[in-house]
Design a protein around this motif. Structure first.
Motif: not given
Length: 260
Positions: A154-160, A236-243
């Motif tokens: 659910p926390f994946t950035p927009a476009g992913v 759930y994870a901080d996927t934006a930071a990982s990306a």
């Protein structure tokens, strides 16, 4: 001369104690029936039954089952088999089965699994998931998921894409991510049971390395586990930071790729 019921029970006990169908592979009648009344499932025919039992053994080993205690009791038209499974962190009665024998062959097997014991099995699957992750064993990790699994982020950035369907697509993604970063350890692991024994919630941190940089990523996962496999997961994870971390790494690598 047809085998006796005690002989058949002994061979079934031998096979089930080692999670191996070989000792009793020829003991089912060609038109035998296998039923799971609690689950509303049914398999017909010797080959279908053996495939079902073999798959169950594979799943049991995958979640860490190390020992199966088997007790057989003679019955009027066959015998009863009771199973208790155990591993490094669990032990519970897993099922009771009623087998009917005629003319030296098993004609029916009614299997009643311990549905309430699913919480222990679910925890074992999660432990196997975490061990495979820390060891970077991506194929073993993929094998813990059901063929038709649905994984949501659910926390994946927009476009992913926020949803992935299917074990093989997960396998492809795991393999693709493997060369990018290495997991070196897990900390702060907390597992919460829920009212549904097939669902658990896990919190954990993964220590990872990417391009010489060491970092820690925190996760919360809501897993549904049935028949020893993950059928659904919300991660759930901080996927934006990982990306962003991966983007910096790929941009700094020669030719803009980890392979250089």
């Amino acid at each position: 001369m047809p085998r006796t019921v005690p002989e058949i029970a002994a061979l079934v006990s031998e096979g089930m104690s080692t999670l191996d169908t070989t000792p009793f592979a020829d003991l089912f009648a060609a038109d035998a029936v296998y039923e799971l009344p609690f689950l509303g499932q049914r398999a017909e025919g010797r080959e279908a039954i053996l495939a079902r039992l073999a798959a169950g053994g594979t799943r049991a080993r995958a979640i860490g089952v190390e020992k199966v205690q088997v007790k057989t009791t003679p019955a009027e038209s066959g015998f009863v088999v009771e199973l208790t499974v155990s591993g490094p962190a669990f032990s519970f009665p897993s099922s009771v089965g009623i087998l009917t024998v005629a003319d030296g062959l098993i004609t029916s097997y009614r299997d009643y699994p311990n549905v309430a014991g699913a919480s222990a099995g679910a925890r074992a699957v999660f432990d196997a998931f975490l061990a495979a992750s820390v060891d970077n064993r991506w194929d073993d990790l993929a094998d813990l998921y059901a063929e038709d699994v649905v994984l949501e982020m659910p926390f994946t950035p927009a476009g992913v894409p926020r949803e992935t369907k299917g074990r093989e697509e997960l396998r492809r993604r795991f393999r693709a991510a493997g060369p990018l970063r290495r997991i070196v350890g897990a900390d702060n692991v907390v597992v919460h049971e829920t009212k549904d024994p097939s669902v658990l919630v896990a919190e954990f941190d993964l220590r990872q390395e990417l391009g010489g940089e060491t970092f820690v990523a925190s996760y919360v996962m809501v897993m549904t586990i049935k028949d020893g496999l993950i059928t659904h997961s919300r991660d759930y994870a901080d996927t934006a930071a990982s990306a962003e971390r991966i983007k910096r790494f790929t941009e700094s690598s020669p030719a803009g790729s980890p392979a250089g």
